[in-house]
Enzyme design. Structure first.
Site, PDB file in Angstrom:
ATOM      1  N   ASP A 215      -4.782 -37.559 -17.875  1.00 26.76           N
ATOM      2  CA  ASP A 215      -4.310 -38.537 -18.867  1.00 26.76           C
ATOM      3  C   ASP A 215      -5.431 -39.186 -19.664  1.00 26.76           C
ATOM      4  O   ASP A 215      -6.577 -39.262 -19.228  1.00 26.76           O
ATOM      5  CB  ASP A 215      -3.466 -39.619 -18.184  1.00 26.76           C
ATOM      6  CG  ASP A 215      -4.200 -40.334 -17.050  1.00 26.76           C
ATOM      7  OD1 ASP A 215      -4.917 -39.662 -16.282  1.00 26.76           O
ATOM      8  OD2 ASP A 215      -4.066 -41.563 -16.930  1.00 26.76           O
TER       9      ASP A 215
ATOM     10  N   GLU B 101      -3.465 -41.127 -14.067  1.00 23.30           N
ATOM     11  CA  GLU B 101      -4.396 -41.811 -13.157  1.00 23.30           C
ATOM     12  C   GLU B 101      -4.632 -43.253 -13.581  1.00 23.30           C
ATOM     13  O   GLU B 101      -4.898 -44.114 -12.748  1.00 23.30           O
ATOM     14  CB  GLU B 101      -5.741 -41.055 -13.104  1.00 23.30           C
ATOM     15  CG  GLU B 101      -6.686 -41.550 -12.006  1.00 23.30           C
ATOM     16  CD  GLU B 101      -7.316 -42.891 -12.287  1.00 23.30           C
ATOM     17  OE1 GLU B 101      -7.406 -43.717 -11.356  1.00 23.30           O
ATOM     18  OE2 GLU B 101      -7.704 -43.139 -13.443  1.00 23.30           O
ATOM     19  N   GLU B 102      -4.554 -43.515 -14.904  1.00 26.32           N
ATOM     20  CA  GLU B 102      -4.946 -44.830 -15.434  1.00 26.32           C
ATOM     21  C   GLU B 102      -3.885 -45.901 -15.189  1.00 26.32           C
ATOM     22  O   GLU B 102      -3.159 -46.301 -16.086  1.00 26.32           O
ATOM     23  CB  GLU B 102      -5.262 -44.716 -16.937  1.00 26.32           C
ATOM     24  CG  GLU B 102      -6.424 -43.791 -17.273  1.00 26.32           C
ATOM     25  CD  GLU B 102      -7.783 -44.355 -16.889  1.00 26.32           C
ATOM     26  OE1 GLU B 102      -7.839 -45.498 -16.401  1.00 26.32           O
ATOM     27  OE2 GLU B 102      -8.786 -43.643 -17.079  1.00 26.32           O
TER      28      GLU B 102
ATOM     29  N   ARG C 153     -20.512 -41.120  -1.104  1.00 28.44           N
ATOM     30  CA  ARG C 153     -20.858 -41.905   0.084  1.00 28.44           C
ATOM     31  C   ARG C 153     -19.702 -41.853   1.074  1.00 28.44           C
ATOM     32  O   ARG C 153     -18.549 -41.704   0.658  1.00 28.44           O
ATOM     33  CB  ARG C 153     -21.204 -43.345  -0.296  1.00 28.44           C
ATOM     34  CG  ARG C 153     -20.017 -44.148  -0.815  1.00 28.44           C
ATOM     35  CD  ARG C 153     -20.458 -45.415  -1.542  1.00 28.44           C
ATOM     36  NE  ARG C 153     -21.389 -46.237  -0.798  1.00 28.44           N
ATOM     37  CZ  ARG C 153     -21.051 -47.118   0.144  1.00 28.44           C
ATOM     38  NH1 ARG C 153     -19.779 -47.313   0.437  1.00 28.44           N
ATOM     39  NH2 ARG C 153     -21.963 -47.819   0.794  1.00 28.44           N
TER      40      ARG C 153
ATOM     41  N   HIS D 116     -14.208 -45.950 -20.638  1.00 23.31           N
ATOM     42  CA  HIS D 116     -13.226 -46.837 -21.281  1.00 23.31           C
ATOM     43  C   HIS D 116     -13.797 -47.533 -22.514  1.00 23.31           C
ATOM     44  O   HIS D 116     -13.179 -48.469 -23.033  1.00 23.31           O
ATOM     45  CB  HIS D 116     -12.640 -47.873 -20.297  1.00 23.31           C
ATOM     46  CG  HIS D 116     -11.821 -47.268 -19.192  1.00 23.31           C
ATOM     47  ND1 HIS D 116     -10.826 -47.949 -18.522  1.00 23.31           N
ATOM     48  CD2 HIS D 116     -11.856 -46.031 -18.635  1.00 23.31           C
ATOM     49  CE1 HIS D 116     -10.282 -47.151 -17.607  1.00 23.31           C
ATOM     50  NE2 HIS D 116     -10.906 -45.990 -17.646  1.00 23.31           N
TER      51      HIS D 116
HETATM   52 ZN   LIG Z   1     -10.442 -44.552 -16.310  1.00 24.98          ZN
HETATM   53 ZN   LIG Z   2     -11.049 -41.771 -14.900  1.00 25.99          ZN
END
Ligand SMILES: [Zn+2]
Ligand SMILES: [Zn+2]
Length: 382
Positions: free
Chosen positions: A76, A133-134, A173, A355
């Site tokens: 997305d 995902e956002e 990590r 972003h």
């Molecule tokens: Zn993002």
């Molecule tokens: Zn992302």
């Protein structure tokens, strides 16, 4: 061996095509169709419409083996107006691949090409392309529609491009790598009445003031000093006239944590404080607490494996601390052991931060990402 350099021009073109045609969460119809077409052309079985626009490509190795691995890319874009002025800039007003998910798609399709050309491994690779995902939880949507029952994965990995880390450097990590993002809202309900007759009207404003103060004691008093957490009250709404005690006031904010126990402790304290304020001020306090993304917690063994494998394809380093931003691959890591891995995009001004309207995925790291995906799959399915 597939010559990755030979397929790169194709993948750069594909990445830029997706960049020009960005789609918001759960609307990635063109992107998903393009991916399905590419995977089918490689001879993979493709399963579409999982969690909305999500899809999975299945590649079986030529050697038998019970092991399975999931490699995930998100598809997305963001509701941002691009300001890069690049030839391949977004053609969709107000929509922009400002988080590099176009690059994630290209890297995973590149890995599918390389692995499909030489599937001399034991077991199955699932190429997982997730929507939204956002902030909308596309990973959770796929899981709820049976992602891991239909496509078993005893390991899952995801790469995210990472501005600020040198281009091509790989870092991860064990344990927390991205924060949990929660939001809360307390509706304080009194009765409402004349400001000059306070004895008849519970004061929701005064209750809100006390609540804000008490919420700000939680991190300092209820969280161990060596743990990281943030609680910010960011909204307060109530009252309209100088001579009216309002009937209700709303207090809202956000909580960020890296440890589920700390997260649970903070939520419990908010609940207890709100109940105490209700009693003390003779109001009602109704708490809505939304854990919208959990912390992204890498399995220690999978993270160690990822670092060792990464060192065979590029410079790899242990990330010293988690990022406070959040990621919905966290839902997949709650279901299956695996690791979330950062792939450096470069330091300085290029590329811009994630972003940011000037951001663009750095195509120079496509090859490293493809090699890493392939090496992770081959290592687990050796
Ligand atoms: Zn993002
Ligand atoms: Zn992302």
């Amino acid at each position: 061996m597939t010559d990755i350099a030979a397929i790169l021009p194709d993948l750069v073109a594909l990445r830029r095509d997706i960049h020009q045609h960005p789609e918001l969460g759960f609307c990635e119809h063109r992107t998903a169709a393009r991916i399905a077409e590419e995977l089918r052309a490689l001879g993979l079985a493709v399963h579409e419409g999982i969690g909305g626009t999500g899809l999975v490509g299945v590649l079986k190795g030529t050697r038998p083996g019970p092991r399975t691995v999931g490699l995930r890319a998100d598809m997305d874009a963001l509701p941002i107006t691009e300001q890069t002025n690049l030839p391949w800039a977004s053609r969709v007003p107000g929509t922009f691949h400002g988080c590099g998910h176009d690059g994630h798609v290209a890297m995973l399709l590149g890995a599918a090409r390389v692995l499909a050309a030489e599937p001399d491994f034991a077991g199955t690779v699932h190429f997982i392309f997730q929507p939204a995902e956002e902030g909308q939880g596309g990973a959770r949507a796929m899981i709820e529609e049976g992602l891991f029952e239909r496509f078993p994965c005893d390991r899952v990995y995801a790469l995210h491009n990472w501005p600020g880390l040198p281009a091509g450097t790989i870092a991860t990590r064990p344990g927390a790598i991205m924060g949990a993002a929660d939001k809360f809202r307390v509706v304080i309900t009194g009765k409402g009445g004349h400001a000059a007759i306070p004895q008849d009207t519970p004061d929701a404003i005064l209750a809100a003031a006390a609540l804000v103060q008490q919420l700000n004691t939680i991190v300092s008093r209820a969280v161990p000093p060596v743990q990281a957490a943030v609680l910010s009250v960011t909204e307060i709404h109530g009252g309209e006239a100088h001579n009216v005690i309002p009937s209700d006031v709303v207090v809202g904010g956000t909580v960020r944590t890296f440890d589920p126990q700390v997260q649970a402790r903070i939520e419990a304290r908010i609940q207890a404080i709100a109940a105490g304020i209700a009693t003390a001020f003779e109001v009602r306090c109704d708490l809505a607490y939304d854990r919208y993304y959990p912390a992204t917690i890498n399995d220690p063994v999978a993270a160690a494996d990822a670092l060792a494998v990464a060192a065979t394809v590029a410079h790899a380093e242990l990330a010293p601390e988690p990022a406070a931003t959040s990621e919905d691959f966290s839902f997949m890591l709650q279901q299956r052991p695996g690791a979330y891995i950062w792939l450096g995009q470069g330091v300085g001004d290029h590329p811009a931060p994630l972003h940011n309207p000037h951001y663009d995925f750095n195509d120079a790291v496509l090859e490293t990402g493809i090699r890493l995906h392939c090496a992770l799959a081959r290592h687990w399915l050796a």
